[in-house]
Design a protein around this motif. Structure first.
Motif, PDB file in Angstrom:
ATOM      1  N   ALA A  41      -2.595  -2.409  10.129  1.00 41.06           N
ATOM      2  CA  ALA A  41      -2.999  -1.151   9.821  1.00 41.06           C
ATOM      3  C   ALA A  41      -4.999  -1.132   9.009  1.00 41.06           C
ATOM      4  O   ALA A  41      -5.290  -0.375   9.433  1.00 41.06           O
ATOM      5  CB  ALA A  41      -1.420   0.030   9.533  1.00 41.06           C
ATOM      6  N   THR A  42      -4.612  -1.456   8.398  1.00 40.30           N
ATOM      7  CA  THR A  42      -5.166  -1.295   6.830  1.00 40.30           C
ATOM      8  C   THR A  42      -6.797  -2.975   7.894  1.00 40.30           C
ATOM      9  O   THR A  42      -7.636  -2.460   7.680  1.00 40.30           O
ATOM     10  CB  THR A  42      -5.001  -2.692   6.195  1.00 40.30           C
ATOM     11  N   ILE A  43      -6.146  -3.687   8.470  1.00 40.33           N
ATOM     12  CA  ILE A  43      -6.950  -4.154   9.429  1.00 40.33           C
ATOM     13  C   ILE A  43      -7.721  -3.238  10.327  1.00 40.33           C
ATOM     14  O   ILE A  43      -8.813  -2.952  10.515  1.00 40.33           O
ATOM     15  CB  ILE A  43      -6.444  -5.177   9.783  1.00 40.33           C
ATOM     16  N   ALA A  44      -7.567  -2.077  11.239  1.00 45.98           N
ATOM     17  CA  ALA A  44      -7.315  -1.249  11.638  1.00 45.98           C
ATOM     18  C   ALA A  44      -8.794  -0.715  11.460  1.00 45.98           C
ATOM     19  O   ALA A  44      -9.701   0.440  11.444  1.00 45.98           O
ATOM     20  CB  ALA A  44      -6.276  -0.710  13.084  1.00 45.98           C
ATOM     21  N   ILE A  45      -8.232   0.116  10.437  1.00 45.22           N
ATOM     22  CA  ILE A  45      -8.965   0.998   9.592  1.00 45.22           C
ATOM     23  C   ILE A  45     -10.536   0.379   9.186  1.00 45.22           C
ATOM     24  O   ILE A  45     -10.993   1.100   9.446  1.00 45.22           O
ATOM     25  CB  ILE A  45      -7.907   1.113   8.101  1.00 45.22           C
ATOM     26  N   SER A  46     -10.544  -1.324   7.981  1.00 43.48           N
ATOM     27  CA  SER A  46     -11.400  -1.712   8.741  1.00 43.48           C
ATOM     28  C   SER A  46     -12.383  -1.801   9.653  1.00 43.48           C
ATOM     29  O   SER A  46     -13.948  -1.349   9.255  1.00 43.48           O
ATOM     30  CB  SER A  46     -11.036  -2.922   8.232  1.00 43.48           C
TER      31      SER A  46
END
Lengths: 245, 130
Positions: free
Chosen positions: B90-95
């Motif tokens: 999810a964090t990667i997607a946010i980036s």
């Protein structure tokens, strides 16, 4: 009847001139709209030099987002028919008339140009054996899931009437959208039909779908088809009235 | 078969939770509140967790490999990994979204400047024709 040709293009600067020349020759009465999906090779400048409408995105959205941009343009400018044609030269503009005909007659809302529809012409480019097996599987799955009888569900060569334009401008799948969009159309009450076409191999460059990606493609599309929304209302009535909210 | 170190009721509970989780994700996808692409990892990891829970021999194998004495502990350890993996994804997607938002903001800024320039050109032309 105003027809718009939607040409999604990502780094097709090498193929576009030939594609646009072919269109100018075989479909001079159609408006052309190249959707540049944030290419990095000057695709836009090449398209602009040919004098066609260019929609240049600043963020890469993929084929789904790019094509939907074209449908948004088609809806905004009130086109009666919108035809998707790939920017890599695989789709032969000679078949444009055949693909558009059922829509103009009012027989269908969405017409797919199929490489495998009868009368089958095996002289054209029909992809690798593995892909054809995948396509047959998808065709069967699609028919089971929503009753659509389409022999080439992955074909991006398709004509959309007003109802389909309205639908796709609002909802269009993002990844590997071709088969899923057919299912969405059918479940929204649109009439989908096919015409046979002959395609050519990609002229230059590499396809964005590699070997292993084919398996991922099949898994992902199968999942997407399994998890379609339960019910979908038709975007426009047959007589062309607006959708009830 | 109930393992004294992995009680049956724990197995049942974990299975129920995971099935509920799977059903919830499927429902979110069907109502289009969760996109399929973003949910793939959730579906995959929940499916894998379900397999491990329903076939505890896998869990016992993992526990022995990691020198965990009690297989039930391995279950909790895996649950932790499950959360970490999905959180990281999810964090990667946010980036990715942050980068796109930046690009879109810049595009808006440039378009606004172009619009202002066009408006100026129209204004000056209007004044001259009067």
């Amino acid at each position: 009847m105003r027809v718009l040709l939607i040409i999604p293009a990502f780094n097709e600067a090498a193929n576009l001139p030939e594609v646009l020349r072919g269109i100018a020759e075989h479909a001079p009465g159609c408006d052309v709209c190249v959707v540049d999906d944030a290419s990095t090779d000057g695709t836009s400048s090449v398209a602009l030099a040919s004098g066609v409408e260019v929609l240049r995105g600043c963020v890469n959205l993929g084929i789904g987002g790019a094509v939907q941009t074209g449908y948004l343009w088609a809806r905004h400018h009130g086109y009666d028919v919108a035809v998707q044609i790939d920017g890599d030269g695989q789709h032969d503009p000679r078949y444009l008339a055949a693909v558009i005909a059922p829509v103009l007659r009012g027989d269908a809302d969405l017409v797919i140009g199929s490489r495998f529809a009868a009368p089958a012409d095996a002289s054209g480019f029909r992809s690798t054996a593995l892909r054809r097996a995948g396509i047959r599987y998808l065709a069967r799955f699609l028919r089971l899931r929503c009753g659509a009888r389409v022999t080439d569900p992955t074909s991006g060569f398709r004509a959309a009437g007003r109802r389909a334009i309205e639908l796709f401008a609002t909802t269009y799948p993002s990844d590997y959208p071709e088969p899923e969009s057919i299912a969405v159309a059918v479940r929204s009450g649109l009439r989908v039909s096919e015409v046979p076409v002959v395609m050519r191999p990609r002229q230059q460059g590499r396809s964005s779908i590699g070997a292993l990606s084919t398996l991922y493609y099949l898994v992902k599309v199968s999942l997407a088809l399994l998890l379609l929304p339960r019910r979908m209302s038709p975007p426009l009535s047959r007589t062309g009235g607006g959708a009830a909210s | 078969m109930s393992d004294p170190l992995l009680p049956a009721h724990l197995q049942w509970f974990a299975t129920a939770v995971l099935v509920a989780m799977l059903a919830w994700v499927v429902q979110l996808i069907r109502t289009q509140r969760l996109g399929l692409r973003d949910s793939l990892l959730w579906l995959l990891s929940t499916g894998a967790a379900l397999a491990v829970t329903v076939f505890p021999s896998v869990l016992r194998w993992i526990a022995s490999r990691l020198s965990i004495l009690v297989p039930a502990n391995a279950l909790f350890a895996l649950a932790f990994v499950y959360v970490l993996v999905n959180l990281l994804a999810a964090t990667i997607a946010i980036s990715g979204h942050s980068a796109r938002i930046r690009r879109l903001t810049q595009e808006c800024t440039l378009l606004r400047a172009e619009l202002a320039a066009l408006r100026d050109r129209l204004d000056t032309r209007g004044e001259r024709s009067r």
